[in-house]
Motif scaffolding. Structure first.
Motif, mmCIF file in Angstrom:
data_model
loop_
_atom_site.group_PDB
_atom_site.id
_atom_site.type_symbol
_atom_site.label_atom_id
_atom_site.label_comp_id
_atom_site.label_asym_id
_atom_site.label_seq_id
_atom_site.Cartn_x
_atom_site.Cartn_y
_atom_site.Cartn_z
ATOM 1 N N ALA A 56 -2.740 40.928 23.807
ATOM 2 C CA ALA A 56 -2.773 42.128 23.131
ATOM 3 C C ALA A 56 -2.168 42.000 21.706
ATOM 4 N N SER A 57 -3.002 42.423 20.719
ATOM 5 C CA SER A 57 -2.381 41.993 19.216
ATOM 6 C C SER A 57 -3.160 43.323 18.546
ATOM 7 N N ALA A 58 -2.591 43.200 17.208
ATOM 8 C CA ALA A 58 -3.197 44.252 16.049
ATOM 9 C C ALA A 58 -3.808 43.806 14.927
ATOM 10 N N MET A 59 -4.790 44.367 14.419
ATOM 11 C CA MET A 59 -4.978 44.205 13.285
ATOM 12 C C MET A 59 -4.741 45.099 12.147
ATOM 13 N N GLU A 60 -4.324 44.793 11.105
ATOM 14 C CA GLU A 60 -3.601 45.689 10.290
ATOM 15 C C GLU A 60 -4.436 45.510 8.783
ATOM 16 N N PHE A 61 -4.744 46.589 8.298
ATOM 17 C CA PHE A 61 -5.553 46.666 6.836
ATOM 18 C C PHE A 61 -5.289 47.714 5.950
ATOM 19 N N LYS A 76 -17.762 52.211 23.006
ATOM 20 C CA LYS A 76 -16.987 53.341 22.733
ATOM 21 C C LYS A 76 -16.199 53.130 21.693
ATOM 22 N N LEU A 77 -16.156 54.545 20.911
ATOM 23 C CA LEU A 77 -15.122 54.574 19.936
ATOM 24 C C LEU A 77 -13.660 54.174 20.216
ATOM 25 N N ILE A 78 -13.054 53.286 19.217
ATOM 26 C CA ILE A 78 -11.842 52.860 19.224
ATOM 27 C C ILE A 78 -11.068 53.720 18.273
ATOM 28 N N VAL A 79 -9.654 53.820 18.776
ATOM 29 C CA VAL A 79 -8.822 54.748 17.765
ATOM 30 C C VAL A 79 -8.335 53.847 16.555
ATOM 31 N N VAL A 80 -8.621 54.104 15.407
ATOM 32 C CA VAL A 80 -7.960 53.422 14.347
ATOM 33 C C VAL A 80 -6.772 54.325 14.022
ATOM 34 N N ALA A 85 -0.239 55.584 2.984
ATOM 35 C CA ALA A 85 -0.603 54.781 1.898
ATOM 36 C C ALA A 85 -1.995 54.028 2.036
ATOM 37 N N GLY A 86 -2.618 54.434 3.100
ATOM 38 C CA GLY A 86 -3.846 53.898 3.458
ATOM 39 C C GLY A 86 -3.894 52.663 4.462
ATOM 40 N N ARG A 87 -2.776 52.583 5.095
ATOM 41 C CA ARG A 87 -2.458 51.475 6.095
ATOM 42 C C ARG A 87 -3.191 51.978 7.276
ATOM 43 N N ARG A 88 -4.001 51.091 8.163
ATOM 44 C CA ARG A 88 -4.459 51.232 9.360
ATOM 45 C C ARG A 88 -4.298 50.077 10.401
ATOM 46 N N GLN A 89 -4.511 50.573 11.594
ATOM 47 C CA GLN A 89 -4.289 49.232 12.738
ATOM 48 C C GLN A 89 -5.027 49.608 13.967
ATOM 49 N N ILE A 90 -5.707 48.491 14.023
ATOM 50 C CA ILE A 90 -6.704 48.554 15.531
ATOM 51 C C ILE A 90 -6.145 47.419 16.463
ATOM 52 N N GLN A 91 -6.247 48.042 17.553
ATOM 53 C CA GLN A 91 -5.747 47.125 18.906
ATOM 54 C C GLN A 91 -6.800 46.173 19.175
ATOM 55 N N ILE A 92 -6.373 44.534 19.126
ATOM 56 C CA ILE A 92 -7.267 43.577 19.569
ATOM 57 C C ILE A 92 -6.983 43.185 20.991
ATOM 58 N N SER A 93 -8.009 42.788 21.679
ATOM 59 C CA SER A 93 -8.098 42.359 23.124
ATOM 60 C C SER A 93 -8.760 41.012 23.369
ATOM 61 N N SER A 94 -9.086 40.866 24.651
ATOM 62 C CA SER A 94 -10.107 39.849 24.887
ATOM 63 C C SER A 94 -11.598 40.315 24.658
ATOM 64 N N SER A 95 -11.657 41.571 24.772
ATOM 65 C CA SER A 95 -13.211 42.000 24.479
ATOM 66 C C SER A 95 -13.471 41.986 22.741
ATOM 67 N N PRO A 96 -14.634 41.824 22.297
ATOM 68 C CA PRO A 96 -14.956 42.009 20.943
ATOM 69 C C PRO A 96 -14.962 43.444 20.391
ATOM 70 N N ILE A 97 -14.523 43.648 19.098
ATOM 71 C CA ILE A 97 -14.532 45.147 18.776
ATOM 72 C C ILE A 97 -15.372 44.790 17.569
ATOM 73 N N TYR A 98 -16.334 45.719 17.197
ATOM 74 C CA TYR A 98 -16.707 45.830 15.986
ATOM 75 C C TYR A 98 -16.346 46.769 14.991
ATOM 76 N N VAL A 99 -15.835 46.268 13.869
ATOM 77 C CA VAL A 99 -15.125 47.261 12.893
ATOM 78 C C VAL A 99 -16.154 47.064 11.629
ATOM 79 N N THR A 100 -16.242 48.518 11.103
ATOM 80 C CA THR A 100 -16.913 48.669 9.715
ATOM 81 C C THR A 100 -16.132 49.422 8.681
ATOM 82 N N GLY A 101 -16.046 49.381 7.599
ATOM 83 C CA GLY A 101 -15.460 50.025 6.592
ATOM 84 C C GLY A 101 -15.494 49.460 5.220
ATOM 85 N N LYS A 102 -15.213 50.282 4.182
ATOM 86 C CA LYS A 102 -15.310 49.845 2.675
ATOM 87 C C LYS A 102 -13.972 48.598 2.685
#
Length: 131
Positions: A56-61, A76-80, A85-102
């Protein structure tokens, strides 16, 4: 229906009209660690990310437009997580996640804390030319 069907359907729905831009992290170790691929079409960009080793890890942006959205490999939707100040975080695991955004228009602010517990982080320094 089986998970394999839903995973294939999600892959097709998420990337069917997109073209691969580049392997933005993990290119130097494609069979281990965190992998990320950036895709685009005429209207949008999409990042697919996962950890081959399953840790488990996290991607921050940063996404001040609040436009980021993510779905897991089964659609299934993943909680962002949202921080000040606009910081976001998504959890990463062994399954691919698909992330969109500006925020994918300029990926300089995407970081993935190093899972080896070293004090540094992996930081992406790429810019995508807008068409």
């Amino acid at each position: 229906k089986r998970d394999g069907y839903f995973a294939y359907r999600t892959l097709s729905e998420q990337l069917g009209k997109f073209t691969l831009v580049r392997h933005i992290f993990g290119a130097d170790h494609p069979s281990t660690g965190i992998q990320g691929f950036l895709f685009e079409n005429a209207f949008d960009k999409k990042l697919v990310v996962w950890n081959v080793e399953g840790q488990a890890s996290a991607m921050e942006f940063y996404d001040i437009s609040n436009s980021s959205m993510a779905v897991d490999a089964l659609g299934k939707l993943i909680v962002v997580k949202t921080f000040p100040a606009g910081r976001r975080q998504i959890q990463i695991s062994s399954s691919p996640i698909y992330v969109t955004g500006k925020f994918l228009d300029n990926t300089n602010n995407i970081t993935i804390p190093n899972i080896l517990n070293k004090p540094n982080t992996l930081k992406l320094n790429i810019k995508i030319n807008n068409k």
